[in-house]
Scaffold this active site. Structure first.
Site, PDB file in Angstrom:
ATOM      1  N   GLY A  13      -9.810   4.638  -2.762  1.00  0.00           N
ATOM      2  CA  GLY A  13      -9.475   4.315  -4.158  1.00  0.00           C
ATOM      3  C   GLY A  13      -8.892   5.452  -4.969  1.00  0.00           C
ATOM      4  N   ASN A  15      -5.714   6.081  -5.504  1.00  0.00           N
ATOM      5  CA  ASN A  15      -4.658   5.531  -6.367  1.00  0.00           C
ATOM      6  C   ASN A  15      -5.249   4.717  -7.508  1.00  0.00           C
ATOM      7  OD1 ASN A  15      -1.782   6.118  -5.495  1.00  0.00           O
ATOM      8  ND2 ASN A  15      -2.779   5.681  -3.535  1.00  0.00           N
ATOM      9  N   ARG A  66      -8.771 -17.033   5.300  1.00  0.00           N
ATOM     10  CA  ARG A  66      -8.065 -16.156   4.367  1.00  0.00           C
ATOM     11  C   ARG A  66      -7.954 -16.839   3.002  1.00  0.00           C
ATOM     12  NH1 ARG A  66      -5.201 -11.679   5.942  1.00  0.00           N
ATOM     13  NH2 ARG A  66      -5.324 -12.130   8.149  1.00  0.00           N
ATOM     14  N   MET A  91      -6.387  -3.471   2.276  1.00  0.00           N
ATOM     15  CA  MET A  91      -6.017  -3.590   3.686  1.00  0.00           C
ATOM     16  C   MET A  91      -6.053  -5.014   4.241  1.00  0.00           C
ATOM     17  SD  MET A  91      -5.174  -0.536   4.192  1.00  0.00           S
ATOM     18  CE  MET A  91      -4.963  -0.360   5.958  1.00  0.00           C
ATOM     19  N   ARG A  92      -5.900  -6.019   3.394  1.00  0.00           N
ATOM     20  CA  ARG A  92      -5.838  -7.404   3.873  1.00  0.00           C
ATOM     21  C   ARG A  92      -4.443  -7.952   3.608  1.00  0.00           C
ATOM     22  NH1 ARG A  92      -9.187  -8.460   7.285  1.00  0.00           N
ATOM     23  NH2 ARG A  92      -8.956 -10.696   6.925  1.00  0.00           N
ATOM     24  N   ASN A 108       2.491  -3.103  -5.304  1.00  0.00           N
ATOM     25  CA  ASN A 108       1.797  -2.363  -4.237  1.00  0.00           C
ATOM     26  C   ASN A 108       2.383  -0.968  -4.143  1.00  0.00           C
ATOM     27  OD1 ASN A 108       0.187  -1.965  -1.815  1.00  0.00           O
ATOM     28  ND2 ASN A 108       2.066  -2.226  -0.632  1.00  0.00           N
ATOM     29  N   HIS A 110       3.076   2.094  -1.291  1.00  0.00           N
ATOM     30  CA  HIS A 110       3.149   2.319   0.160  1.00  0.00           C
ATOM     31  C   HIS A 110       3.618   3.757   0.396  1.00  0.00           C
ATOM     32  CE1 HIS A 110       3.634   1.263   4.367  1.00  0.00           C
ATOM     33  NE2 HIS A 110       4.773   1.940   4.336  1.00  0.00           N
TER      34      HIS A 110
HETATM   35  C1  GRF Z   1      -2.381   5.127   0.094  1.00  0.00           C
HETATM   36  O1  GRF Z   1      -1.695   6.042   0.901  1.00  0.00           O
HETATM   37  C2  GRF Z   1      -1.532   3.930  -0.223  1.00  0.00           C
HETATM   38  O2  GRF Z   1      -0.164   4.247  -0.341  1.00  0.00           O
HETATM   39  C3  GRF Z   1      -1.729   3.042   0.971  1.00  0.00           C
HETATM   40  O3  GRF Z   1      -3.083   3.209   1.325  1.00  0.00           O
HETATM   41  C4  GRF Z   1      -3.544   4.481   0.854  1.00  0.00           C
HETATM   42  C5  GRF Z   1      -4.720   4.202  -0.018  1.00  0.00           C
HETATM   43  O4  GRF Z   1      -5.350   5.379  -0.456  1.00  0.00           O
HETATM   44  N1  GRF Z   1      -1.351   1.692   0.682  1.00  0.00           N
HETATM   45  P1  GRF Z   1      -6.376   5.305  -1.686  1.00  0.00           P
HETATM   46  O5  GRF Z   1      -7.437   4.276  -1.313  1.00  0.00           O
HETATM   47  O6  GRF Z   1      -5.607   4.912  -2.891  1.00  0.00           O
HETATM   48  O7  GRF Z   1      -6.958   6.688  -1.783  1.00  0.00           O
END
Ligand code: GRF
Length: 220
Positions: A13, A15, A66, A91-92, A108, A110
């Site tokens: 978490g 981000n 789902r 992650m889903r 999102n 990435h």
């Molecule tokens: C980040 O690198 C994001 O870009 C990717 O998964 C990672 C998540 O990291 N989708 P965090 O949980 O935000 O620390």
């Protein structure tokens, strides 16, 4: 006007934390209304709770399908009057039905310069391929993984001695700057999607979402 925002996470978490901190700033156009995790042990949940934000842990394994899982997630978002959804290390895979229900209101982050390197093990692949510039991307979500109109990107140099870990760390630092900036653009209504490309309300905004952090120094 502050747009109520929900964040979906699965783990650390960091981000999410960057978005929570940014949203505390004066005049920030989004307010974090709820953090939802599919993983009951997600570290990010604790951070959100301590920050006084509503949280929900919804175990995907406790649902038959789902769709059933997403139905509960959707209800939780609507319960908190969420208008925008941020995926932050969630992650889903989401069904087309869920994504379409939030079309152009779900974004999102990435850790690559999409459309290059979708999927997982990105930094390993980037280092192995000898790529010189990587980065991160914030995009509107579509049903296909890591696809969708691009809102903002940051370029991050790949250094000769980088490992996947050192690169991941430097890209992550950029993610933490980029995601709040991108959410600001969306929440302010300064971007819209036309023919599956993001169009900016003014030329000044257009140049803001791309930056290249210093090659060496404190971004390392
Ligand atoms: C980040 O690198 C994001 O870009 C990717 O998964 C990672 C998540 O990291 N989708 P965090 O949980 O935000 O620390």
């Amino acid at each position: 006007m502050s747009r109520k925002t929900g964040i979906l996470i699965s783990g650390r978490g960091s981000n999410m934390s960057a978005l929570i901190e940014a949203a505390k700033g004066p005049g920030y156009p989004a307010e974090i209304a709820v953090v939802i995790s599919n993983n009951l042990d997600a570290e990010g949940l604790k951070y959100a709770e301590e920050a006084g934000i509503a949280t929900a842990a919804i175990d995907h394994r406790a649902h038959d399908s789902r769709e059933a899982f997403e139905h509960v997630v959707d209800a939780e978002l609507r319960e908190h009057n969420v208008e925008l959804v941020c995926l932050a290390g969630f992650m889903r895979l989401l069904t087309a039905e869920f994504v379409d229900g939030w079309r152009d209101r779900i974004i999102n982050i990435h850790p690559s310069l999409l459309p290059a390197y979708p999927g997982v093990s990105i930094h390993e692949r980037v280092v192995n391929d000898g790529v010189r510039i990587s980065g991160c991307t914030v995009h509107f979500v579509r049903a296909e993984m890591d696809m969708g109109p691009i809102i903002a990107q940051a370029a991050v140099p790949v250094l000769p001695d980088d490992t996947a870990d050192t690169l991941a760390q430097r890209v992550l630092t950029s993610e933490h700057r980029l995601y709040p900036q991108a959410l600001r653009l969306v929440a302010d209504g300064r971007v819209r999607v036309v023919h599956e490309r993001v169009v900016f309300a003014d030329p000044e905004t257009e140049s803001a979402p791309l930056y290249v952090p210093a090659l060496r120094g404190n971004t390392r």
